[in-house]
Design a protein around this motif. Structure first.
Motif: not given
Ligand SMILES: Nc1ncnc2c1ncn2[C@@H]1O[C@H](COP(=O)(O)OP(=O)(O)OP(=O)(O)O)[C@@H](O)[C@H]1O
Ligand SMILES: [Mg+2]
Length: 267
Positions: A192-210
């Motif tokens: 669960q902890e790994d998935i929580a981190m991956a969800i946050i990472n996905l969201v902010y990486q997409v926003i950052g790159v855009m």
């Protein structure tokens, strides 16, 4: 005094301006638009011990403002376009008047603003709402505090495919620790902890790159982040890593969640 009220998809924010001074900033959950607007105004006045008669104008903005017609409590009430409000509020908070602003709310909007013009460059449906929705199904919670606490112990390497997983050296300017594919590895042992981190990472990486692409397309190199989503400490670190990678300057002003309401109050 001027009240600026931002009736967002998830939360309602309000600020009170007395000439050049911001005297109050508060937020509540979003209920139906009329309850949100009248409720937050009432709370702000009650807590500040300010009589309703001192309010000369109310400026409403945000998704919910489209559902409100006419004056609130007989006080002249105007609707402010949300993009204009974000642009004005973002310039005010960052103290820069030629800027790209990425507003991370339930979804994400990217705006170019200067003293003469405020333009909506575009955006993405990836935002705070995405973190909550994916977490609800994958982690059994949609509580942002729980999700962030879980993510602190998470390890991205068991969920995301990294450049180092597929090549021996880096690719172009990507090093071995760069993401090759968000959720592209997803080991059965991921917790669960790994998935929580991956969800946050996905969201902010997409926003950052855009945001980087938006800034490059306008030949600028500074971006300010606003909206409740920009207050996330893990998210900020992810955005800063993107900024470093693309040699950009990312700016995190104080009180970012009030940018839209402030912009409305400044009109
Ligand atoms: N600490 C946090 N980290 C990440 N996200 C957060 C945090 N606090 C709140 N959020 C998210 O921010 C979103 C709400 O942000 P905000 O209040 O700026 O949006 P909104 O104005 O309601 O939405 P929009 O502008 O998209 O209509 C929610 O989806 C919530 O999950
Ligand atoms: Mg908003």
């Amino acid at each position: 005094m001027i009240a600026g009220i931002d009736i967002g998809s998830t939360t309602t924010k309000a600020v009170l301006r007395d000439n050049n001074e911001i005297v109050s900033m508060i937020r509540t959950k979003a209920l139906d638009p009329i309850t949100s607007a009248t409720g937050i105004l009432g709370k702000m006045l009650f807590e500040g011990n300010i009589p309703l008669s001192r309010i000369e104008r109310i400026s409403i903005t945000g998704a919910g403002s489209s559902k409100i017609d006419g004056d609130i409590f007989n006080i002249p009430t105007i609707k402010v376009d949300e993009i204009t409000a974000i642009g004005k509020g973002g310039m005010y908070l960052s103290g820069v008047d030629d800027i790209i602003i990425t507003n991370i709310g339930t979804g994400t909007a990217i705006i170019e603003a200067n003293r003469n013009n405020i333009t909506h460059i575009g955006g993405t449906g990836i935002g705070g709402g995405t973190i909550l929705g994916l977490s609800k199904r994958m982690l059994g919670t949609a509580d942002i505090e729980n999700i962030v606490t879980m993510a602190r112990g998470g390890n991205l390497h068991v969920v995301d495919l990294l450049v180092g997983d597929i090549v021996d050296s880096g690719i172009s300017f990507l090093n071995k620790d760069s993401t090759a594919s968000n959720f592209g590895k997803m080991l059965d042992t991921a917790g669960q902890e790994d998935i929580a981190m991956a969800i946050i990472n996905l969201v902010y990486q997409v926003i950052g790159v855009m945001s980087v692409f938006a800034v490059k397309s306008r030949n600028k190199n500074v971006i300010s982040f606003t909206g409740n989503g920009s207050t996330n400490e893990i998210g900020k670190k992810i955005l800063i890593a993107i900024a470093t990678m693309y040699e950009m300057e990312f700016n995190f002003p104080e009180n970012p969640e009030y940018a839209t309401a402030l912009g409305a109050a400044l009109i």
